[in-house]
Design a protein around this motif. Structure first.
Motif, PDB file in Angstrom:
ATOM      1  N   PRO A 157      41.306   3.841  37.131  1.00  0.00           N
ATOM      2  CA  PRO A 157      41.102   4.389  38.483  1.00  0.00           C
ATOM      3  C   PRO A 157      39.905   5.334  38.493  1.00  0.00           C
ATOM      4  O   PRO A 157      39.470   5.842  37.459  1.00  0.00           O
ATOM      5  CB  PRO A 157      42.411   5.129  38.769  1.00  0.00           C
ATOM      6  CG  PRO A 157      42.986   5.433  37.432  1.00  0.00           C
ATOM      7  CD  PRO A 157      42.555   4.321  36.525  1.00  0.00           C
ATOM      8  N   GLU A 158      39.386   5.590  39.695  1.00  0.00           N
ATOM      9  CA  GLU A 158      38.196   6.417  39.837  1.00  0.00           C
ATOM     10  C   GLU A 158      38.384   7.802  39.217  1.00  0.00           C
ATOM     11  O   GLU A 158      37.480   8.337  38.568  1.00  0.00           O
ATOM     12  CB  GLU A 158      37.810   6.563  41.316  1.00  0.00           C
ATOM     13  CG  GLU A 158      37.286   5.280  41.960  1.00  0.00           C
ATOM     14  CD  GLU A 158      38.396   4.333  42.401  1.00  0.00           C
ATOM     15  OE1 GLU A 158      39.582   4.656  42.154  1.00  0.00           O
ATOM     16  OE2 GLU A 158      38.091   3.269  42.957  1.00  0.00           O
ATOM     17  N   ALA A 159      39.564   8.397  39.402  1.00  0.00           N
ATOM     18  CA  ALA A 159      39.811   9.736  38.870  1.00  0.00           C
ATOM     19  C   ALA A 159      39.727   9.757  37.351  1.00  0.00           C
ATOM     20  O   ALA A 159      39.255  10.728  36.757  1.00  0.00           O
ATOM     21  CB  ALA A 159      41.183  10.241  39.322  1.00  0.00           C
ATOM     22  N   GLN A 160      40.166   8.670  36.718  1.00  0.00           N
ATOM     23  CA  GLN A 160      40.107   8.601  35.260  1.00  0.00           C
ATOM     24  C   GLN A 160      38.669   8.394  34.788  1.00  0.00           C
ATOM     25  O   GLN A 160      38.212   9.044  33.841  1.00  0.00           O
ATOM     26  CB  GLN A 160      40.989   7.456  34.754  1.00  0.00           C
ATOM     27  CG  GLN A 160      41.050   7.338  33.232  1.00  0.00           C
ATOM     28  CD  GLN A 160      42.205   8.101  32.645  1.00  0.00           C
ATOM     29  OE1 GLN A 160      43.167   8.408  33.337  1.00  0.00           O
ATOM     30  NE2 GLN A 160      42.135   8.420  31.369  1.00  0.00           N
ATOM     31  N   ARG A 161      37.948   7.511  35.453  1.00  0.00           N
ATOM     32  CA  ARG A 161      36.564   7.242  35.061  1.00  0.00           C
ATOM     33  C   ARG A 161      35.699   8.490  35.212  1.00  0.00           C
ATOM     34  O   ARG A 161      34.817   8.760  34.398  1.00  0.00           O
ATOM     35  CB  ARG A 161      35.971   6.107  35.907  1.00  0.00           C
ATOM     36  CG  ARG A 161      36.613   4.754  35.678  1.00  0.00           C
ATOM     37  CD  ARG A 161      35.697   3.628  36.139  1.00  0.00           C
ATOM     38  NE  ARG A 161      35.298   3.759  37.516  1.00  0.00           N
ATOM     39  CZ  ARG A 161      35.910   3.176  38.545  1.00  0.00           C
ATOM     40  NH1 ARG A 161      36.998   2.438  38.322  1.00  0.00           N
ATOM     41  NH2 ARG A 161      35.476   3.325  39.768  1.00  0.00           N
ATOM     42  N   ASP A 162      35.966   9.261  36.260  1.00  0.00           N
ATOM     43  CA  ASP A 162      35.143  10.438  36.540  1.00  0.00           C
ATOM     44  C   ASP A 162      35.279  11.499  35.459  1.00  0.00           C
ATOM     45  O   ASP A 162      34.413  12.361  35.326  1.00  0.00           O
ATOM     46  CB  ASP A 162      35.532  11.019  37.908  1.00  0.00           C
ATOM     47  CG  ASP A 162      34.482  11.967  38.450  1.00  0.00           C
ATOM     48  OD1 ASP A 162      33.280  11.653  38.334  1.00  0.00           O
ATOM     49  OD2 ASP A 162      34.853  13.030  38.970  1.00  0.00           O
ATOM     50  N   ARG A 163      36.351  11.448  34.696  1.00  0.00           N
ATOM     51  CA  ARG A 163      36.545  12.445  33.643  1.00  0.00           C
ATOM     52  C   ARG A 163      35.783  12.101  32.366  1.00  0.00           C
ATOM     53  O   ARG A 163      35.739  12.903  31.446  1.00  0.00           O
ATOM     54  CB  ARG A 163      38.035  12.627  33.352  1.00  0.00           C
ATOM     55  CG  ARG A 163      38.719  13.514  34.400  1.00  0.00           C
ATOM     56  CD  ARG A 163      40.216  13.557  34.221  1.00  0.00           C
ATOM     57  NE  ARG A 163      40.821  14.589  35.057  1.00  0.00           N
ATOM     58  CZ  ARG A 163      41.050  14.474  36.360  1.00  0.00           C
ATOM     59  NH1 ARG A 163      40.703  13.368  36.996  1.00  0.00           N
ATOM     60  NH2 ARG A 163      41.609  15.465  37.047  1.00  0.00           N
ATOM     61  N   PHE A 164      35.222  10.920  32.308  1.00  0.00           N
ATOM     62  CA  PHE A 164      34.350  10.586  31.186  1.00  0.00           C
ATOM     63  C   PHE A 164      32.949  11.082  31.513  1.00  0.00           C
ATOM     64  O   PHE A 164      32.358  10.696  32.517  1.00  0.00           O
ATOM     65  CB  PHE A 164      34.348   9.081  30.919  1.00  0.00           C
ATOM     66  CG  PHE A 164      35.604   8.593  30.258  1.00  0.00           C
ATOM     67  CD1 PHE A 164      35.790   8.753  28.894  1.00  0.00           C
ATOM     68  CD2 PHE A 164      36.606   7.990  31.000  1.00  0.00           C
ATOM     69  CE1 PHE A 164      36.953   8.321  28.276  1.00  0.00           C
ATOM     70  CE2 PHE A 164      37.778   7.555  30.399  1.00  0.00           C
ATOM     71  CZ  PHE A 164      37.947   7.716  29.031  1.00  0.00           C
ATOM     72  N   GLN A 165      32.445  11.936  30.654  1.00  0.00           N
ATOM     73  CA  GLN A 165      31.131  12.516  30.894  1.00  0.00           C
ATOM     74  C   GLN A 165      30.041  11.448  30.853  1.00  0.00           C
ATOM     75  O   GLN A 165      29.131  11.449  31.678  1.00  0.00           O
ATOM     76  CB  GLN A 165      30.860  13.583  29.835  1.00  0.00           C
ATOM     77  CG  GLN A 165      29.611  14.421  30.068  1.00  0.00           C
ATOM     78  CD  GLN A 165      29.413  15.401  28.922  1.00  0.00           C
ATOM     79  OE1 GLN A 165      29.297  14.992  27.769  1.00  0.00           O
ATOM     80  NE2 GLN A 165      29.377  16.688  29.223  1.00  0.00           N
ATOM     81  N   LEU A 166      30.153  10.518  29.908  1.00  0.00           N
ATOM     82  CA  LEU A 166      29.139   9.484  29.721  1.00  0.00           C
ATOM     83  C   LEU A 166      29.811   8.136  29.498  1.00  0.00           C
ATOM     84  O   LEU A 166      30.897   8.062  28.915  1.00  0.00           O
ATOM     85  CB  LEU A 166      28.254   9.802  28.510  1.00  0.00           C
ATOM     86  CG  LEU A 166      27.452  11.104  28.533  1.00  0.00           C
ATOM     87  CD1 LEU A 166      26.823  11.356  27.168  1.00  0.00           C
ATOM     88  CD2 LEU A 166      26.380  11.067  29.615  1.00  0.00           C
ATOM     89  N   LYS A 167      29.143   7.095  29.952  1.00  0.00           N
ATOM     90  CA  LYS A 167      29.586   5.734  29.647  1.00  0.00           C
ATOM     91  C   LYS A 167      28.399   4.956  29.084  1.00  0.00           C
ATOM     92  O   LYS A 167      27.321   4.916  29.676  1.00  0.00           O
ATOM     93  CB  LYS A 167      30.109   5.021  30.892  1.00  0.00           C
ATOM     94  CG  LYS A 167      30.473   3.556  30.615  1.00  0.00           C
ATOM     95  CD  LYS A 167      30.850   2.798  31.878  1.00  0.00           C
ATOM     96  CE  LYS A 167      31.087   1.325  31.589  1.00  0.00           C
ATOM     97  NZ  LYS A 167      31.417   0.547  32.811  1.00  0.00           N
ATOM     98  N   TYR A 168      28.626   4.341  27.921  1.00  0.00           N
ATOM     99  CA  TYR A 168      27.594   3.518  27.299  1.00  0.00           C
ATOM    100  C   TYR A 168      28.076   2.074  27.211  1.00  0.00           C
ATOM    101  O   TYR A 168      29.252   1.814  26.927  1.00  0.00           O
ATOM    102  CB  TYR A 168      27.260   4.028  25.894  1.00  0.00           C
ATOM    103  CG  TYR A 168      26.388   5.261  25.913  1.00  0.00           C
ATOM    104  CD1 TYR A 168      25.007   5.161  25.965  1.00  0.00           C
ATOM    105  CD2 TYR A 168      26.957   6.533  25.914  1.00  0.00           C
ATOM    106  CE1 TYR A 168      24.210   6.291  26.011  1.00  0.00           C
ATOM    107  CE2 TYR A 168      26.171   7.669  25.956  1.00  0.00           C
ATOM    108  CZ  TYR A 168      24.796   7.541  26.005  1.00  0.00           C
ATOM    109  OH  TYR A 168      24.002   8.667  26.055  1.00  0.00           O
TER     110      TYR A 168
END
Length: 326
Positions: A159-170
């Motif tokens: 979910p968006e709330a979970q993704r937003d807590r990741f500082q970076l995505k590679y």
């Protein structure tokens, strides 16, 4: 300011014994560690996502746990639970695998949303609550999650709330010909080479000093305005339904400071912000239905945004702004 740069060089050199290519991912992991963030790694099976995380933790001498996410997991499998001991007549806390300096949530999108949410408090607060008791996680604490983008069955999109807590995505890409040949040669020489082949090269004092140095990196007002303009552009682009949050704005600031520090600078330049544009934003933007139907990718939208938003003045001007601020 040599401490963060020396730390990163030590990590890169030692991890290079196992990790072939993917220097941008190692850089991102180092930046997130120094700035208290978490990283999401996406890639097809077999591109060494978990190996990169394990090797990174080993070079730092950090405690490491791998949580293999599956649909039948429950939050207690991640956090832990109180177990009744019949011989003592008391409950005893059995800590879950999240109690480690670096917790790898492998194939995180295989777990149900309920189990995924077990990581939210840990990622945001650095604590875990079990039976109304709040427990502190080790310091430093970092979550590295992996996910496979090609599987559609038996997975639950974050979910968006979970993704937003990741500082970076590679996005961990398939290796090019030269990197894959190097991998082939190393495996031919030593089929057992793995994360265990590297040695810890950083101690806790060095890590703490590097984190302090990152906090001291200067960000000139024009660079702050540059960050704000980029974030604002994500909120005003027709192809984007939901743009970046204020957490993304803060993520830009902290990661840009981290990148400047590991490159031996005491101030942030626009290239630091631009280099981290995709990792900071790619997982936070939600495209409109029209953009999805026209197959306009987030990467293409971000490229357009960075072309349209003009960076501030030259590096020399920014360096002068730092000296004036001092």
């Amino acid at each position: 300011m040599s401490s963060p740069a020396a730390l990163y060089e030590s990590i890169r050199s030692e991890a290079g014994k196992v990790v072939v290519g993917n220097e941008d991912v190692l850089e991102g992991l180092t930046i997130s560690l120094l700035t208290g963030g978490h990283v999401l790694l996406e890639g097809v099976p077999g591109v060494a996502k978990t190996t990169i995380a394990n090797t990174f933790a080993t070079t730092l001498g950090l405690t490491y746990s791998r949580i293999q996410m599956t649909p039948d997991m429950v939050p207690a499998d991640v956090m832990g639970t109180n177990v009744y001991r019949q011989n003592t007549g008391e409950f005893e806390l059995k800590q879950g695998p999240v109690f480690a300096n670096l917790a790898v949530a492998d194939e995180i999108n295989r777990a149900t949303p309920k189990t995924q949410s077990a990581l939210l408090e840990a990622m945001q607060e650095g604590t875990v609550t079990i039976d109304d008791e709040t427990l502190a996680l080790p310091d430093p604490f970092m979550v590295v999650a992996t996910q496979n983008p090609i599987e559609m069955e038996g997975v639950f999109e974050l979910p968006e709330a979970q993704r937003d807590r990741f500082q970076l995505k590679y996005v961990v890409e398939l290796p090019d010909h030269d990197d894959e040949r190097e991998l082939l040669d190393r495996y031919d020489r030593d089929p057992a080479f793995a994360a265990e082949s590297v040695e810890p090269v950083v101690d806790t004092e060095t890590l703490a000093a590097a984190q302090t140095a990152v906090n001291a990196v200067h960000v000139a007002d024009p660079v702050k305005e540059y960050i704000l303009e980029i974030v604002a552009a994500t909120r005003n682009t027709p192809e984007i339904q939901h743009g970046a949050s204020p957490r993304a704005t803060l993520g830009f600031l902290s990661t840009a400071k981290g990148r400047a520090a590991i490159h031996g600078r005491e101030y942030v330049i626009p290239d630091d912000v631009k280099a981290l544009g995709r990792p900071v934003l790619r997982h936070r933007l939600i495209r409109t239905t029209d953009a999805e139907l026209s197959d306009t990718s987030v990467a293409e939208i971000l490229d357009t945004i960075f072309e349209q938003v003009n960076p501030p003045g030259s590096d020399a001007e920014l360096a002068q702004a730092v000296s004036q601020a001092d």
